[in-house]
Write a protein that holds these residues in place. Structure first.
Motif, PDB file in Angstrom:
ATOM      1  N   VAL A  22      -6.504  31.453  32.176  1.00  0.00           N
ATOM      2  CA  VAL A  22      -5.064  30.937  32.205  1.00  0.00           C
ATOM      3  C   VAL A  22      -4.565  29.605  32.554  1.00  0.00           C
ATOM      4  O   VAL A  22      -4.853  29.374  32.982  1.00  0.00           O
ATOM      5  CB  VAL A  22      -3.858  32.199  32.749  1.00  0.00           C
ATOM      6  N   VAL A  23      -3.863  29.153  30.640  1.00  0.00           N
ATOM      7  CA  VAL A  23      -3.988  27.376  31.503  1.00  0.00           C
ATOM      8  C   VAL A  23      -2.587  27.535  30.745  1.00  0.00           C
ATOM      9  O   VAL A  23      -1.958  27.677  29.437  1.00  0.00           O
ATOM     10  CB  VAL A  23      -4.329  26.511  30.559  1.00  0.00           C
ATOM     11  N   HIS A  24      -1.028  27.096  31.755  1.00  0.00           N
ATOM     12  CA  HIS A  24       0.524  27.336  31.274  1.00  0.00           C
ATOM     13  C   HIS A  24       1.082  26.449  32.630  1.00  0.00           C
ATOM     14  O   HIS A  24       0.667  27.008  33.457  1.00  0.00           O
ATOM     15  CB  HIS A  24       0.758  28.987  31.695  1.00  0.00           C
ATOM     16  N   PRO A  30      -0.703  34.415  36.685  1.00  0.00           N
ATOM     17  CA  PRO A  30      -2.113  34.597  37.268  1.00  0.00           C
ATOM     18  C   PRO A  30      -3.678  34.178  36.771  1.00  0.00           C
ATOM     19  O   PRO A  30      -3.631  33.355  35.118  1.00  0.00           O
ATOM     20  CB  PRO A  30      -2.868  36.286  36.168  1.00  0.00           C
ATOM     21  N   HIS A  31      -4.424  33.362  37.440  1.00  0.00           N
ATOM     22  CA  HIS A  31      -4.709  32.646  36.774  1.00  0.00           C
ATOM     23  C   HIS A  31      -6.303  32.591  35.901  1.00  0.00           C
ATOM     24  O   HIS A  31      -6.679  32.613  35.116  1.00  0.00           O
ATOM     25  CB  HIS A  31      -6.609  32.037  38.170  1.00  0.00           C
ATOM     26  N   PHE A  53      -5.755  29.992  26.712  1.00  0.00           N
ATOM     27  CA  PHE A  53      -7.258  30.802  27.256  1.00  0.00           C
ATOM     28  C   PHE A  53      -8.247  30.258  27.072  1.00  0.00           C
ATOM     29  O   PHE A  53      -8.474  29.687  25.669  1.00  0.00           O
ATOM     30  CB  PHE A  53      -6.191  32.387  26.683  1.00  0.00           C
ATOM     31  N   GLN A  54      -8.895  30.519  28.205  1.00  0.00           N
ATOM     32  CA  GLN A  54     -10.413  29.858  27.805  1.00  0.00           C
ATOM     33  C   GLN A  54     -11.215  30.987  28.790  1.00  0.00           C
ATOM     34  O   GLN A  54     -11.365  31.410  29.644  1.00  0.00           O
ATOM     35  CB  GLN A  54     -10.791  28.660  28.748  1.00  0.00           C
ATOM     36  N   LEU A  55     -11.978  30.898  27.471  1.00  0.00           N
ATOM     37  CA  LEU A  55     -13.221  31.938  28.053  1.00  0.00           C
ATOM     38  C   LEU A  55     -14.011  31.908  29.530  1.00  0.00           C
ATOM     39  O   LEU A  55     -14.780  31.016  29.260  1.00  0.00           O
ATOM     40  CB  LEU A  55     -14.159  32.483  26.999  1.00  0.00           C
ATOM     41  N   VAL A  76       4.884  37.714  35.674  1.00  0.00           N
ATOM     42  CA  VAL A  76       4.335  36.466  36.371  1.00  0.00           C
ATOM     43  C   VAL A  76       4.750  36.677  37.693  1.00  0.00           C
ATOM     44  O   VAL A  76       4.133  37.514  38.064  1.00  0.00           O
ATOM     45  CB  VAL A  76       6.130  35.814  35.849  1.00  0.00           C
ATOM     46  N   ALA A  77       3.499  35.424  38.124  1.00  0.00           N
ATOM     47  CA  ALA A  77       2.723  35.462  39.903  1.00  0.00           C
ATOM     48  C   ALA A  77       4.029  34.810  40.543  1.00  0.00           C
ATOM     49  O   ALA A  77       3.915  34.497  41.612  1.00  0.00           O
ATOM     50  CB  ALA A  77       1.571  34.706  39.165  1.00  0.00           C
ATOM     51  N   ASP A  78       4.997  34.052  39.655  1.00  0.00           N
ATOM     52  CA  ASP A  78       5.748  33.159  40.891  1.00  0.00           C
ATOM     53  C   ASP A  78       6.984  34.275  41.868  1.00  0.00           C
ATOM     54  O   ASP A  78       7.458  35.129  41.164  1.00  0.00           O
ATOM     55  CB  ASP A  78       6.941  32.331  39.878  1.00  0.00           C
ATOM     56  N   GLU A  79       6.775  34.042  43.082  1.00  0.00           N
ATOM     57  CA  GLU A  79       7.067  34.470  44.176  1.00  0.00           C
ATOM     58  C   GLU A  79       9.125  34.975  43.365  1.00  0.00           C
ATOM     59  O   GLU A  79       9.147  35.892  43.746  1.00  0.00           O
ATOM     60  CB  GLU A  79       7.121  34.713  45.239  1.00  0.00           C
TER      61      GLU A  79
END
Ligand SMILES: [Zn+2]
Length: 91
Positions: A22-24, A30-31, A53-55, A76-79
């Motif tokens: 994941v590229v954001h 999440p990676h 996204f990259q495969l 969302v992965a941010d705490e």
């Protein structure tokens, strides 16, 4: 970035099941996510903005798994945001 790392973006049809990076840039996500062929690349659930996204690793057998991953938006992965949304971790 190597030419083989083709980027996909939210809303495009997924042509290959597999693990995607994941590229954001706006905030943490999440990676890596598992996505299934014939679905659409999900967008960010927080800012509803496009995610790239990259495969990383194709996994054609994933469609035969007993479960289906239906991921329409990325968690969302941010705490800090987890606390905001009422997502708490038991301790
Ligand atoms: Zn976002």
């Amino acid at each position: 970035m190597p030419a083989s790392h083709k980027q996909f973006r939210s809303g495009e049809r997924i042509l290959e099941s597999g693990i995607y990076r994941v590229v954001h840039r706006k905030h943490r996500l999440p990676h890596e996510v598992t996505l299934l062929r014939d679905q659409l690349f999900p967008r960010c659930i927080k800012c509803e903005d496009d995610v790239f996204f990259q495969l990383l690793r194709s996994a054609p057998d994933i469609t035969l798994a007993p479960f289906k991953v239906a991921l329409y938006a990325l968690p969302v992965a941010d705490e800090a945001d987890e606390a905001e949304s009422g997502f708490t971790v038991a301790s």
